[in-house]
Design a protein around this motif. Sequence first.
Motif, PDB file in Angstrom:
ATOM      1  N   LEU A   1      73.874  57.007  29.934  1.00  0.00           N
ATOM      2  CA  LEU A   1      72.825  55.992  29.995  1.00  0.00           C
ATOM      3  C   LEU A   1      72.088  56.020  31.320  1.00  0.00           C
ATOM      4  N   GLY A   2      72.306  57.099  32.106  1.00  0.00           N
ATOM      5  CA  GLY A   2      71.586  57.269  33.359  1.00  0.00           C
ATOM      6  C   GLY A   2      72.135  56.478  34.525  1.00  0.00           C
ATOM      7  N   ARG A   3      73.287  55.817  34.348  1.00  0.00           N
ATOM      8  CA  ARG A   3      73.873  55.053  35.451  1.00  0.00           C
ATOM      9  C   ARG A   3      74.540  56.007  36.436  1.00  0.00           C
TER      10      ARG A   3
ATOM     11  N   PRO B   1      82.593  63.797  37.031  1.00  0.00           N
ATOM     12  CA  PRO B   1      81.845  64.559  36.025  1.00  0.00           C
ATOM     13  C   PRO B   1      80.770  63.664  35.418  1.00  0.00           C
ATOM     14  N   GLY B   2      79.618  64.209  35.249  1.00  0.00           N
ATOM     15  CA  GLY B   2      78.515  63.443  34.691  1.00  0.00           C
ATOM     16  C   GLY B   2      77.814  64.237  33.605  1.00  0.00           C
ATOM     17  N   VAL B   3      76.755  63.661  33.094  1.00  0.00           N
ATOM     18  CA  VAL B   3      75.925  64.291  32.082  1.00  0.00           C
ATOM     19  C   VAL B   3      74.806  65.037  32.793  1.00  0.00           C
ATOM     20  N   ALA B   4      74.535  66.237  32.352  1.00  0.00           N
ATOM     21  CA  ALA B   4      73.460  67.019  32.973  1.00  0.00           C
ATOM     22  C   ALA B   4      72.144  66.258  32.871  1.00  0.00           C
TER      23      ALA B   4
ATOM     24  N   PHE C   1      68.186  57.311  28.070  1.00  0.00           N
ATOM     25  CA  PHE C   1      67.629  57.498  29.409  1.00  0.00           C
ATOM     26  C   PHE C   1      67.057  58.902  29.540  1.00  0.00           C
ATOM     27  N   HIS C   2      67.764  59.874  29.012  1.00  0.00           N
ATOM     28  CA  HIS C   2      67.315  61.263  29.069  1.00  0.00           C
ATOM     29  C   HIS C   2      66.107  61.486  28.163  1.00  0.00           C
ATOM     30  N   ALA C   3      66.098  60.821  26.993  1.00  0.00           N
ATOM     31  CA  ALA C   3      64.936  60.900  26.102  1.00  0.00           C
ATOM     32  C   ALA C   3      63.705  60.316  26.802  1.00  0.00           C
ATOM     33  N   HIS C   4      63.913  59.244  27.539  1.00  0.00           N
ATOM     34  CA  HIS C   4      62.826  58.640  28.313  1.00  0.00           C
ATOM     35  C   HIS C   4      62.206  59.674  29.248  1.00  0.00           C
ATOM     36  N   GLU C   5      63.036  60.497  29.887  1.00  0.00           N
ATOM     37  CA  GLU C   5      62.519  61.502  30.814  1.00  0.00           C
ATOM     38  C   GLU C   5      61.702  62.570  30.084  1.00  0.00           C
ATOM     39  N   VAL C   6      62.095  62.912  28.865  1.00  0.00           N
ATOM     40  CA  VAL C   6      61.331  63.876  28.061  1.00  0.00           C
ATOM     41  C   VAL C   6      59.964  63.286  27.727  1.00  0.00           C
ATOM     42  N   PHE C   7      59.946  62.022  27.307  1.00  0.00           N
ATOM     43  CA  PHE C   7      58.676  61.368  27.007  1.00  0.00           C
ATOM     44  C   PHE C   7      57.822  61.232  28.265  1.00  0.00           C
ATOM     45  N   GLU C   8      58.464  60.975  29.386  1.00  0.00           N
ATOM     46  CA  GLU C   8      57.721  60.844  30.636  1.00  0.00           C
ATOM     47  C   GLU C   8      57.029  62.158  31.005  1.00  0.00           C
ATOM     48  N   ASP C   9      57.699  63.285  30.767  1.00  0.00           N
ATOM     49  CA  ASP C   9      57.057  64.578  31.016  1.00  0.00           C
ATOM     50  C   ASP C   9      55.804  64.731  30.159  1.00  0.00           C
ATOM     51  N   ALA C  10      55.895  64.338  28.875  1.00  0.00           N
ATOM     52  CA  ALA C  10      54.736  64.437  27.977  1.00  0.00           C
ATOM     53  C   ALA C  10      53.629  63.495  28.437  1.00  0.00           C
TER      54      ALA C  10
ATOM     55  N   ALA D   1      58.279  56.353  25.933  1.00  0.00           N
ATOM     56  CA  ALA D   1      59.174  56.311  27.096  1.00  0.00           C
ATOM     57  C   ALA D   1      59.684  54.885  27.308  1.00  0.00           C
ATOM     58  N   GLN D   2      58.804  53.896  27.137  1.00  0.00           N
ATOM     59  CA  GLN D   2      59.215  52.504  27.299  1.00  0.00           C
ATOM     60  C   GLN D   2      60.227  52.103  26.224  1.00  0.00           C
ATOM     61  N   LEU D   3      60.048  52.576  24.997  1.00  0.00           N
ATOM     62  CA  LEU D   3      61.027  52.278  23.949  1.00  0.00           C
ATOM     63  C   LEU D   3      62.393  52.856  24.311  1.00  0.00           C
ATOM     64  N   ALA D   4      62.398  54.098  24.796  1.00  0.00           N
ATOM     65  CA  ALA D   4      63.667  54.747  25.150  1.00  0.00           C
ATOM     66  C   ALA D   4      64.334  54.045  26.334  1.00  0.00           C
ATOM     67  N   VAL D   5      63.571  53.662  27.325  1.00  0.00           N
ATOM     68  CA  VAL D   5      64.172  52.987  28.475  1.00  0.00           C
ATOM     69  C   VAL D   5      64.548  51.551  28.102  1.00  0.00           C
ATOM     70  N   GLY D   6      63.845  50.955  27.163  1.00  0.00           N
ATOM     71  CA  GLY D   6      64.240  49.645  26.658  1.00  0.00           C
ATOM     72  C   GLY D   6      65.590  49.708  25.974  1.00  0.00           C
ATOM     73  N   LEU D   7      65.793  50.747  25.163  1.00  0.00           N
ATOM     74  CA  LEU D   7      67.096  50.954  24.524  1.00  0.00           C
ATOM     75  C   LEU D   7      68.162  51.195  25.587  1.00  0.00           C
ATOM     76  N   THR D   8      67.807  51.937  26.635  1.00  0.00           N
ATOM     77  CA  THR D   8      68.736  52.189  27.733  1.00  0.00           C
ATOM     78  C   THR D   8      69.183  50.875  28.368  1.00  0.00           C
ATOM     79  N   HIS D   9      68.232  50.038  28.716  1.00  0.00           N
ATOM     80  CA  HIS D   9      68.572  48.760  29.355  1.00  0.00           C
ATOM     81  C   HIS D   9      69.383  47.872  28.426  1.00  0.00           C
TER      82      HIS D   9
END
Length: 172
Positions: free
Chosen positions: A34-36, A43-46, A73-82, A98-106
């Motif tokens: 979740l990007g925390r 160990p973390g997520v790439a 959180f990672h999907a948000h970063e993909v949308f942010e690139d687009a 991106a806002q939907l993905a980060v909303g789900l993250t929060h």
Amino acid sequence: MTRNVTGHSGDSGGDGRDRDGEGRARNARPRDGLGRPLPYGAPGVARQPEGVVRGGEQTVREAQRLLDAGMPFHAHEVFEDAWKSGAEEERELWRGLAQLAVGLTHAARGNAVGGARLLRRGASWVGGFAGADGVGPYGIDVAGLVAWAEALAGRVDQGVDAAREAPRLLGA
């Protein structure tokens, strides 16, 4: 990125912050799904690479893969690139996604107020891209996403599991 003995990477900045290869401040701590931030050495997520230019279909495909894996959180970063690299007329679409993905993250992190606010904001940006059939560019189920975001925003205080709550970007 490597960290030096003083706790920050590189030799630029001098402020004790992690830095990328170009000297920009960038937290090098590993992250969970979740990007925390996690403790150094855990160990973390790439992380998603930043600045990747993808076509619309590829963006949707990669973001859906990450959403399905419980990594909004990672999907948000993909949308942010687009959002940053895409055509001007589609920027609000990608920003809204991106806002939907980060909303789900929060929401999944337990931030009900922030999650609901971001879900509703994202839905308002994405909503304008629906065609008469509710479908937007690249086959995105805009009407379905708006309905999903509004419903989830109304119940985020009940707890959210990011993988179980992941939206279907292309519908059923």
